[in-house]
Design a protein around this motif. Structure first.
Motif, PDB file in Angstrom:
ATOM      1  N   LEU A   1       0.557  -1.243  -0.806  1.00 43.20           N
ATOM      2  CA  LEU A   1      -0.015  -0.312   0.309  1.00 43.20           C
ATOM      3  C   LEU A   1       1.003   0.836   0.012  1.00 43.20           C
ATOM      4  O   LEU A   1       0.473   2.625  -0.758  1.00 43.20           O
ATOM      5  N   ASP A   2       1.644   1.099   0.622  1.00 42.94           N
ATOM      6  CA  ASP A   2       3.100   2.699   0.833  1.00 42.94           C
ATOM      7  C   ASP A   2       3.206   2.744  -0.282  1.00 42.94           C
ATOM      8  O   ASP A   2       2.892   4.169  -0.922  1.00 42.94           O
ATOM      9  N   GLU A   3       3.761   1.726  -1.673  1.00 40.66           N
ATOM     10  CA  GLU A   3       4.845   2.138  -2.446  1.00 40.66           C
ATOM     11  C   GLU A   3       3.121   2.245  -4.131  1.00 40.66           C
ATOM     12  O   GLU A   3       3.969   3.222  -4.566  1.00 40.66           O
ATOM     13  N   GLU A   4       2.216   2.060  -3.272  1.00 40.24           N
ATOM     14  CA  GLU A   4       1.551   2.298  -4.250  1.00 40.24           C
ATOM     15  C   GLU A   4       1.093   3.445  -4.110  1.00 40.24           C
ATOM     16  O   GLU A   4       0.889   4.428  -5.139  1.00 40.24           O
ATOM     17  N   LEU A   5       0.632   4.044  -2.985  1.00 42.33           N
ATOM     18  CA  LEU A   5       0.335   5.346  -2.246  1.00 42.33           C
ATOM     19  C   LEU A   5       1.150   6.155  -3.541  1.00 42.33           C
ATOM     20  O   LEU A   5       1.167   7.766  -4.035  1.00 42.33           O
ATOM     21  N   THR A   6       2.642   6.324  -2.864  1.00 39.83           N
ATOM     22  CA  THR A   6       3.322   7.031  -3.031  1.00 39.83           C
ATOM     23  C   THR A   6       3.456   6.433  -5.183  1.00 39.83           C
ATOM     24  O   THR A   6       3.538   8.107  -5.077  1.00 39.83           O
ATOM     25  N   ALA A   7       3.858   6.088  -5.857  1.00 42.15           N
ATOM     26  CA  ALA A   7       3.704   5.996  -6.847  1.00 42.15           C
ATOM     27  C   ALA A   7       2.523   6.322  -7.883  1.00 42.15           C
ATOM     28  O   ALA A   7       2.521   6.684  -8.626  1.00 42.15           O
ATOM     29  N   LEU A   8       1.520   6.599  -7.022  1.00 42.57           N
ATOM     30  CA  LEU A   8       0.222   6.643  -7.782  1.00 42.57           C
ATOM     31  C   LEU A   8       0.055   8.357  -7.717  1.00 42.57           C
ATOM     32  O   LEU A   8       0.092   9.592  -8.513  1.00 42.57           O
ATOM     33  N   GLN A   9       0.401   8.603  -6.422  1.00 43.88           N
ATOM     34  CA  GLN A   9       1.129   9.944  -6.039  1.00 43.88           C
ATOM     35  C   GLN A   9       1.621  10.833  -7.519  1.00 43.88           C
ATOM     36  O   GLN A   9       1.968  11.443  -7.803  1.00 43.88           O
ATOM     37  N   ASN A  10       2.793  10.214  -7.578  1.00 47.87           N
ATOM     38  CA  ASN A  10       4.051  10.696  -8.015  1.00 47.87           C
ATOM     39  C   ASN A  10       3.301  10.628  -9.832  1.00 47.87           C
ATOM     40  O   ASN A  10       4.109  11.272 -10.593  1.00 47.87           O
ATOM     41  N   ALA A  11       2.708   9.461 -10.148  1.00 49.78           N
ATOM     42  CA  ALA A  11       2.541   9.923 -11.498  1.00 49.78           C
ATOM     43  C   ALA A  11       1.286  11.406 -11.551  1.00 49.78           C
ATOM     44  O   ALA A  11       1.244  11.857 -12.896  1.00 49.78           O
ATOM     45  N   PHE A  12       0.827  11.495 -10.335  1.00 50.22           N
ATOM     46  CA  PHE A  12      -0.243  12.605 -10.469  1.00 50.22           C
ATOM     47  C   PHE A  12       0.350  13.583 -10.051  1.00 50.22           C
ATOM     48  O   PHE A  12       0.095  14.714 -10.941  1.00 50.22           O
ATOM     49  N   ASN A  13       1.604  13.904  -9.769  1.00 50.60           N
ATOM     50  CA  ASN A  13       2.653  15.281  -9.290  1.00 50.60           C
ATOM     51  C   ASN A  13       3.341  15.175 -11.078  1.00 50.60           C
ATOM     52  O   ASN A  13       3.712  16.420 -10.936  1.00 50.60           O
ATOM     53  N   ALA A  14       3.946  14.096 -11.926  1.00 47.59           N
ATOM     54  CA  ALA A  14       3.986  14.128 -13.424  1.00 47.59           C
ATOM     55  C   ALA A  14       3.795  14.452 -14.214  1.00 47.59           C
ATOM     56  O   ALA A  14       3.782  14.949 -15.105  1.00 47.59           O
ATOM     57  N   GLY A  15       2.267  14.635 -13.788  1.00 53.88           N
ATOM     58  CA  GLY A  15       0.702  15.380 -14.593  1.00 53.88           C
ATOM     59  C   GLY A  15      -0.022  14.208 -15.544  1.00 53.88           C
ATOM     60  O   GLY A  15      -0.459  14.513 -16.742  1.00 53.88           O
ATOM     61  N   GLU A  16       0.607  13.165 -15.017  1.00 53.02           N
ATOM     62  CA  GLU A  16      -0.123  12.000 -15.721  1.00 53.02           C
ATOM     63  C   GLU A  16      -1.534  12.067 -14.969  1.00 53.02           C
ATOM     64  O   GLU A  16      -2.072  12.494 -14.522  1.00 53.02           O
TER      65      GLU A  16
END
Length: 372
Positions: free
Chosen positions: A169-184
């Motif tokens: 979960l922690d890794e998933e949340l970080t990865a998805l947040q990073n995707a949002f931050n990158a404009g995906e």
């Protein structure tokens, strides 16, 4: 051939002898467990010295019976302590299951150690703190965190990703947040397809099914968009809770609020815990640090939510993962016959913490009536 069979021996006496022999065998195998449990019950004030003298004078059968009676009385006292916090008889809240175990019988080695092993069925307490005034929500969450830390039991849903039990979960949340931050951008379906096509971790390590990942991303998106830490901000520690109580204890609008008794009981609990800890070294803790009997401790067994839509699903997944792994949330205390009072104090802290968590459940129902 069909004459009546004559029994030339005393059948009741034979049955009694068999029971006695079984009691002797059980006593020899569990001598350390029996004696430790009985002495702990005496330390708790629920078994008298006269009962102990009578039991040991009566032999293995009497000792076995006294051991069983000791377990019932220990359970009764701990349940009474929890009930006293709640302030009413409450059969809807199960007690903690416990048993004494000889460590040498568990792993085949001789430890000269008796463990008190405790377990409880997983439980979810959904509180609706997002709907009450922010200052109240902050203090209630601060109380919950203190109870969980001091009592050794309880888990806020916002902390599930930090447990490491059955989740990426922690890794998933970080990865998805990073995707949002990158404009995906894109729908949950589009993101799921893209992540799997690119083999993007940790999503590709969890599943290769688009449908499953679509649902998972939907849940992760909810957690990110309704983040408890952002919703509530800084949560007060025990000092902050005390300041809140002191500042408002003469104001009827606060004292009459449904959550006021919970704050008052938490502060009473803190004084109880601090008085105990003053008599022990700084490393005093409720449970042993090693997870000898289970890969997850009893603390994780009672999740408390704040009122977000994603919490129930996340908690259900947590407990499903634990069950699928064949685990039960369990923790243990080493019972030292020379320091039984420490064990008694730990059990009483745990019982009061459980009572406070149940009190929160009951107040939630009262709060709903208060809002109406």
């Amino acid at each position: 051939m069909f004459r009546e069979i004559r029994l030339d021996f005393d059948l009741p006496a034979l049955a009694g002898e068999m029971v006695e022999q079984q009691s002797i065998a059980l006593f020899r195998q569990n001598r350390a467990v029996y004696s430790t449990a009985i002495l702990l019950a005496h330390e708790m004030g629920v078994v008298s010295l006269d009962e102990i003298d009578t039991g040991f004078a009566g032999g293995p059968s009497a000792i076995t019976e006294l051991y069983r009676e000791s377990l019932q009385r220990i359970d009764g006292q701990l349940n009474a302590l929890a009930q006293a916090v709640v302030g009413e008889d409450d059969e809807a809240f199960e007690t903690i299951g416990f048993e004494f175990r000889d460590r040498s019988l568990s792993d085949g080695r001789h430890h000269q150690q008796v463990d008190l092993v405790l377990a409880v069925n997983p439980r979810f307490t959904p509180l609706n703190l997002v709907e009450i005034a922010l200052d109240w929500a902050k203090v209630v969450i601060g109380c919950l965190r203190y109870i969980q830390q001091a009592g050794g039991i309880g888990l806020c849903t916002s902390d599930i990703q930090r447990t490491g039990v059955g989740f990426y979960l922690d890794e998933e949340l970080t990865a998805l947040q990073n995707a949002f931050n990158a404009g995906e951008a894109g729908s949950d379906r589009e993101l799921a397809e893209r992540f799997l096509e690119e083999g993007r971790p940790p999503f590709n390590e969890i599943t290769d099914e688009v449908d499953y990942l679509e649902e998972r991303i939907g849940l992760l998106r909810q957690i990110i968009e309704h983040n408890p830490e952002q919703a509530f901000g800084d949560i007060p520690d025990l000092k902050g809770i005390r300041r809140f109580f002191k500042a408002h204890k003469t104001q009827a609008a606060y004292v009459d609020h449904p959550w006021w008794p919970f704050i008052a009981e938490t502060l009473a609990f803190s004084r109880f815990v601090e008085n105990i800890k003053r008599r022990h070294p700084p490393e005093f803790s409720i449970f042993e640090a090693d997870f000898f009997y289970s890969d997850c401790g009893i603390g994780i067994s009672h999740a408390v939510g704040f009122g977000f839509d994603w919490e129930e699903e996340l908690v259900a997944q947590l407990y499903e993962d634990i069950a699928n792994a064949g685990e039960t949330p369990m923790s243990h205390m080493v019972v030292d016959p020379l320091a039984l009072n420490a064990t008694v104090e730990k059990l009483r802290i745990l019982a009061k913490a459980r009572g406070l968590l149940r009190l929160a459940e009951i107040i939630e129902l009262t709060q709903q009536d208060y809002d109406d």
